[in-house]
Write a protein that holds these residues in place. Structure first.
Motif, short mmCIF file in Angstrom:
data_model
loop_
_atom_site.label_atom_id
_atom_site.label_comp_id
_atom_site.label_asym_id
_atom_site.label_seq_id
_atom_site.Cartn_x
_atom_site.Cartn_y
_atom_site.Cartn_z
N PRO A 40 0.83 -1.21 0.00
CA PRO A 40 0.00 0.00 0.00
C PRO A 40 0.86 1.26 0.00
N ALA A 41 0.38 2.28 -0.66
CA ALA A 41 1.13 3.53 -0.75
C ALA A 41 1.14 4.28 0.57
N LEU A 42 0.05 4.20 1.32
CA LEU A 42 -0.05 4.84 2.63
C LEU A 42 -0.32 3.76 3.67
N ILE A 43 0.33 3.86 4.81
CA ILE A 43 0.17 2.86 5.86
C ILE A 43 -0.03 3.56 7.19
N GLY A 44 -1.04 3.14 7.94
CA GLY A 44 -1.22 3.69 9.27
C GLY A 44 -2.68 3.75 9.67
N THR A 45 -2.92 4.34 10.83
CA THR A 45 -4.26 4.45 11.39
C THR A 45 -4.56 5.91 11.73
N ILE A 46 -5.75 6.34 11.35
CA ILE A 46 -6.26 7.66 11.71
C ILE A 46 -7.31 7.47 12.79
N ASP A 47 -7.06 8.01 13.97
CA ASP A 47 -8.04 7.99 15.05
C ASP A 47 -8.60 9.39 15.23
N ALA A 48 -9.90 9.53 14.99
CA ALA A 48 -10.54 10.84 15.05
C ALA A 48 -11.95 10.68 15.60
N GLY A 49 -12.63 11.78 15.81
CA GLY A 49 -13.99 11.71 16.31
C GLY A 49 -14.56 13.09 16.53
N GLY A 50 -15.82 13.12 16.97
CA GLY A 50 -16.48 14.39 17.22
C GLY A 50 -17.93 14.37 16.80
N ALA A 51 -18.31 15.34 15.99
CA ALA A 51 -19.71 15.59 15.65
C ALA A 51 -20.43 14.32 15.21
N SER A 52 -21.55 14.03 15.87
CA SER A 52 -22.35 12.87 15.48
C SER A 52 -23.22 13.18 14.28
N SER A 53 -23.42 14.46 13.98
CA SER A 53 -24.25 14.85 12.84
C SER A 53 -23.71 14.31 11.53
N MET A 54 -22.38 14.24 11.41
CA MET A 54 -21.79 13.82 10.14
C MET A 54 -21.50 12.32 10.09
N THR A 55 -22.15 11.54 10.94
CA THR A 55 -21.89 10.10 11.00
C THR A 55 -22.09 9.43 9.65
N ALA A 56 -23.23 9.71 9.00
CA ALA A 56 -23.51 9.05 7.72
C ALA A 56 -22.51 9.49 6.65
N ALA A 57 -22.14 10.76 6.66
CA ALA A 57 -21.15 11.24 5.70
C ALA A 57 -19.80 10.58 5.96
N MET A 58 -19.43 10.47 7.23
CA MET A 58 -18.14 9.87 7.56
C MET A 58 -18.08 8.40 7.16
N GLU A 59 -19.21 7.69 7.25
CA GLU A 59 -19.24 6.31 6.76
C GLU A 59 -18.85 6.24 5.29
N ALA A 60 -19.38 7.18 4.52
CA ALA A 60 -19.07 7.20 3.09
C ALA A 60 -17.61 7.57 2.85
N TRP A 61 -17.11 8.56 3.59
CA TRP A 61 -15.71 8.98 3.41
C TRP A 61 -14.74 7.87 3.80
N ARG A 62 -15.02 7.20 4.89
CA ARG A 62 -14.15 6.10 5.31
C ARG A 62 -14.11 5.00 4.25
N ALA A 63 -15.29 4.66 3.75
CA ALA A 63 -15.36 3.58 2.76
C ALA A 63 -14.60 3.95 1.50
N GLY A 64 -14.85 5.13 0.96
CA GLY A 64 -14.18 5.55 -0.27
C GLY A 64 -12.68 5.64 -0.12
N PHE A 65 -12.23 6.22 0.99
CA PHE A 65 -10.79 6.40 1.18
C PHE A 65 -10.10 5.07 1.43
N GLN A 66 -10.68 4.23 2.24
CA GLN A 66 -10.05 2.95 2.56
C GLN A 66 -10.04 2.00 1.37
N ASN A 67 -11.02 2.07 0.53
CA ASN A 67 -11.01 1.25 -0.68
C ASN A 67 -9.84 1.61 -1.59
N ALA A 68 -9.49 2.89 -1.62
CA ALA A 68 -8.39 3.34 -2.46
C ALA A 68 -7.04 3.29 -1.76
N ASN A 69 -7.05 3.19 -0.42
CA ASN A 69 -5.82 3.19 0.37
C ASN A 69 -5.90 2.07 1.39
#
Length: 368
Positions: A40-69
Motif C-alpha cells: 500500500p502507498a499509505l500505511i497507518g491508522t487515523i483515530d478521530a472523532g467528534g460531531a455525530s451529525s456527520m456520521t452518515a457522511a463519515m461512513e461514506a468517506w471512510r469507505a471511499g478512502f479505505q477502498n483506495a488506500n
C-alpha cells in the motif's frame, strides 16, 4: 516515530458504503517484480472523532478512502462536537469533527497532535439542514414561524392544538396532545446552531445566547447525541426535537417560515443559506469558517442549517499523521468525497460553491 512509504497513490475512489474495512479494495504496487506482494502507498491508522451529525457522511468517506488506500484504517468516534474538540486538543484524536468551529481566541492551541507553533486548519466539510422533527400520528408536516418554534422549546406552548400552531396550519386536525420538547444532553454543535437560529430569528422569545449546552432552566426530555434525539422523538407521541436532517426519516418535519412563505428543509435550501452568508472575519486563510445568516428572507432558503468542520493541524508532530490526515481530507473535500457524502447523508456538497471549495482545498493543501 511512525513512517510511511512515500509513493504517490492514484486509485479509483469506490463509493460502496458497505466496504469500511481497511483490507478491502485494491492496492498500488511499489515495484514491478510480479513475485513480490503489492505494498500500500499509505500505511497507518487515523483515530478521530467528534460531531455525530456527520456520521452518515463519515461512513461514506471512510469507505471511499479505505477502498483506495488499503493500508490505512480510519476510525471515527461520533462522541459529539464538544468531546471531539477536547479529545483533539488533548491528543486522543488526530483531527476533530465539529459543528461549532474553534473560536478565534482558541485557534492558537496548544493542540497535542500538532508541532509547536503549528497553525490550526479548520475547513467546512459538511453542509446540512437541521430538521425540526416531531411525532404526531397522521401528520407529516407543519408550518411554523421562528417565534412559535421558540415558544415550543421554551415550554410556552404546551399542546399541539395551540392557537399559534393552528393559525399557521389551516385544515390540519391538530390534537390536544401534550408537547414534549427534546434537546441534546451532551455538548453539541447542533445545539449551538439551533440556539443560534432561535436567538437571531426569534429574539423576543428566545432570550438565551447561542450555546453548545441546552439552557438548564428549560424543561423537556434530554437525549444524548443525534441518535438519542431521534430515538426519543420516534418513541414519544407529541415529541419534537432538532437533529441533523440525515436522521430525520420516519417522522414529521417542520417547514420554517422565511419571509412571507414556508420552506421545508432540503440540501439545496441549506446550501442557499450558506451561499448567502459571509466568511467570519479575523481568521487566517487556513481557518475557513462561515458566519451563518439566520435572518435571511429569500425564497427557498432554509436558515436552520449547520456547517460541520474538521479541525486539524497545519503541521503534525508525527509526520506520518500529517501525511495520512492530508490524504484523507484531500479526498473528503474533493468532488468525489462530497458526492459520496451527499449520496449517503443527503448533505449539500461544498463543491457546489466554487469560491468556497477553492478556499477549502487551499487550506487542506497546507497540512503536513
Amino acid at each position: 516515530m511512525k513512517k510511511s512509504i512515500l509513493v504517490v497513490a492514484v486509485a479509483a475512489i469506490a463509493l460502496s458504503l458497505g466496504a469500511c474495512a481497511a483490507n478491502e479494495g485494491g492496492t498500488n504496487p511499489t515495484n514491478t517484480d510480479p513475485s513480490q506482494p503489492e505494498t500500500p502507498a499509505l500505511i497507518g491508522t487515523i483515530d478521530a472523532g467528534g460531531a455525530s451529525s456527520m456520521t452518515a457522511a463519515m461512513e461514506a468517506w471512510r469507505a471511499g478512502f479505505q477502498n483506495a488506500n488499503t493500508g490505512v484504517t480510519v476510525n471515527y468516534d461520533p462522541t459529539g462536537s464538544g468531546t471531539g474538540r477536547q479529545n483533539f486538543t488533548d491528543g486522543g484524536y488526530v483531527f476533530a469533527g465539529t459543528d461549532a468551529a474553534f473560536a478565534v481566541d482558541k485557534v492558537a492551541g496548544p493542540f497535542a497532535p500538532c508541532a509547536p507553533d503549528s497553525a490550526l486548519v479548520q475547513v467546512p466539510v459538511y453542509i446540512s439542514p437541521i430538521a425540526i422533527g416531531f411525532k404526531l400520528t397522521g401528520i407529516e408536516s407543519l408550518n411554523l414561524d421562528a417565534d412559535t418554534i421558540a415558544k415550543i422549546f421554551t415550554g410556552a406552548i404546551t399542546t399541539w392544538n395551540d392557537p399559534a400552531i393552528a393559525a399557521q396550519n389551516s385544515g390540519v386536525n391538530l390534537p390536544a396532545t401534550a408537547v414534549t420538547p427534546v434537546h441534546r444532553s451532551d455538548q453539541s454543535g447542533t445545539t449551538e446552531n439551533f440556539t443560534d437560529y432561535l436567538s437571531k430569528a426569534a429574539p423576543s422569545v428566545w432570550t438565551w445566547e447561542a450555546a453548545q449546552t441546552w439552557p438548564e432552566s428549560l424543561t423537556g426530555e434530554a437525549a444524548e447525541k443525534t441518535q438519542g434525539v431521534r430515538e426519543t422523538i420516534t418513541a414519544t407521541e407529541g415529541a419534537v426535537g432538532y437533529l441533523d436532517a440525515s436522521q430525520a426519516t420516519s417522522m414529521g418535519t417542520v417547514a420554517v417560515k422565511v419571509g412571507s412563505g414556508y420552506v421545508s428543509y432540503s440540501a439545496d435550501a441549506a446550501a442557499a443559506a450558506v451561499g448567502k452568508s459571509p466568511l467570519q472575519s479575523g481568521r487566517a486563510a487556513s481557518d475557513v469558517v462561515i458566519a451563518l445568516d439566520r435572518t435571511l428572507t429569500d425564497a427557498n432558503v432554509y436558515p436552520v442549517v449547520l456547517v460541520s468542520y474538521i479541525a486539524a493541524c497545519g503541521t503534525y508532530a508525527d509526520a506520518n499523521d500529517g501525511e495520512l490526515v492530508s490524504a484523507f481530507l484531500t479526498y473528503v473535500v474533493s468532488a468525489d468525497g462530497q458526492a459520496a457524502a451527499a449520496a449517503n447523508a443527503g448533505s449539500a456538497p461544498i463543491t457546489g460553491d466554487a469560491s468556497l471549495a477553492a478556499k477549502v482545498s487551499a487550506a487542506v493543501s497546507t497540512i503536513s
